[in-house]
Design a protein around this motif. Structure first.
Motif: not given
Length: 272
Positions: A38-58
């Motif tokens: 959950e992105d509690t900063k801008g999308n509180n309560g919105e279910r999401g997915r977190l992706i980590v790569t060698n260049l960025r975080l999504i």
């Protein structure tokens, strides 16, 4: 065309990016993926997915019909990843007067290989020119002055816009133009004889093309180095197992209502 013209993943913060911008670019590697974040900063309560790569975080929303994505460059979840990113900048950034040379030899980066060492290379940045040496590797072109090793430049293929042979006031010269993101430098080098100049130009062009097809960004991450606590960031979502009960007619209300649980009455619910 420079391979860095479209490179933004390692330094920009972007919101509401398109599906194409979420795709892995050449050389980008997936490190981890976590659902139910959950992105509690801008999308509180919105279910999401977190992706980590060698260049960025999504982070991106799963439930919304339109893309709602956040790409945070050079931000990693744990100290290990931050250090890996910080120590890999020479793979991606042009560097002037850095600690590149030691005892006349190039200080190699991890995964870097020297393909050629070219002597008798004049840097044409001054009226008199400075005699120095090229190191041509699989990720960059490095030049240093022979009489002063600290007078040097490291140009990653990632930041090269053009590599050409042009006329100059010193005669034919190898001219390397860097991308606008690295300052838009135009660097000239003279190599004699002309046959040696042409051979060097051809070699750099060839390695540039190979690199462009499969860039090396320098951020390496082994599974054994997986940051502690990464799994704990995924919180199992508890599903509500309540089911709707069959409707029954209530004489007291004169309408159909969900059947009450045993031991409950309408009057009792009103008194709560």
């Amino acid at each position: 065309m420079s391979t860095s013209e479209g490179l933004w993943e390692d330094r920009d913060v972007r919101f509401d990016i398109s599906g194409n911008q979420m795709k892995m670019r050449a050389g980008e590697k997936l490190i981890d993926k976590m659902d139910a974040v959950e992105d509690t900063k801008g999308n509180n309560g919105e279910r999401g997915r977190l992706i980590v790569t060698n260049l960025r975080l999504i982070w991106h929303s799963i439930g919304m019909p339109r893309p709602l994505d956040l790409t945070v460059s050079s931000i990693f979840l744990q100290k290990q990843l931050s250090q890996a990113y910080e120590t890999s900048k020479l793979y991606r950034d042009l560097k002037l007067r850095g600690p590149l040379i030691q005892n006349k030899n190039l200080r190699l980066l991890p995964q870097e290989q020297v393909y050629d060492k070219v002597t008798g290379v004049w840097n044409l940045s001054s009226d008199q020119g400075n005699l120095g040496t090229f190191f041509i590797t699989n990720v960059r072109l490095v030049w240093h002055a022979n009489i002063n090793e600290s007078f040097n430049v490291s140009i990653p293929y990632l930041q090269m816009k053009t590599i050409k042979i042009r006329d100059s006031k010193f005669g034919l010269a190898l001219v390397v133009e860097s991308s606008s993101t690295s300052g838009g430098y135009v660097l000239g080098f003279r190599i004699d004889p002309v046959e040696k100049l042409q051979q060097t130009h051809k070699e750099i062009q060839s390695l540039y093309k190979v690199y462009s097809a499969c860039p090396v960004f320098g951020v390496e991450f082994e599974e054994d180095d997986r940051p502690q606590g990464l799994d704990e960031l995924t919180i199992e979502r508890v599903q509500d197992d309540n089911k709707d009960r069959d409707p029954v007619y209530s004489e007291e209300l004169g309408l159909a209502v969900e059947k009450l649980k045993d031991g409950f009455t309408l009057s009792g619910l009103w008194d709560v």
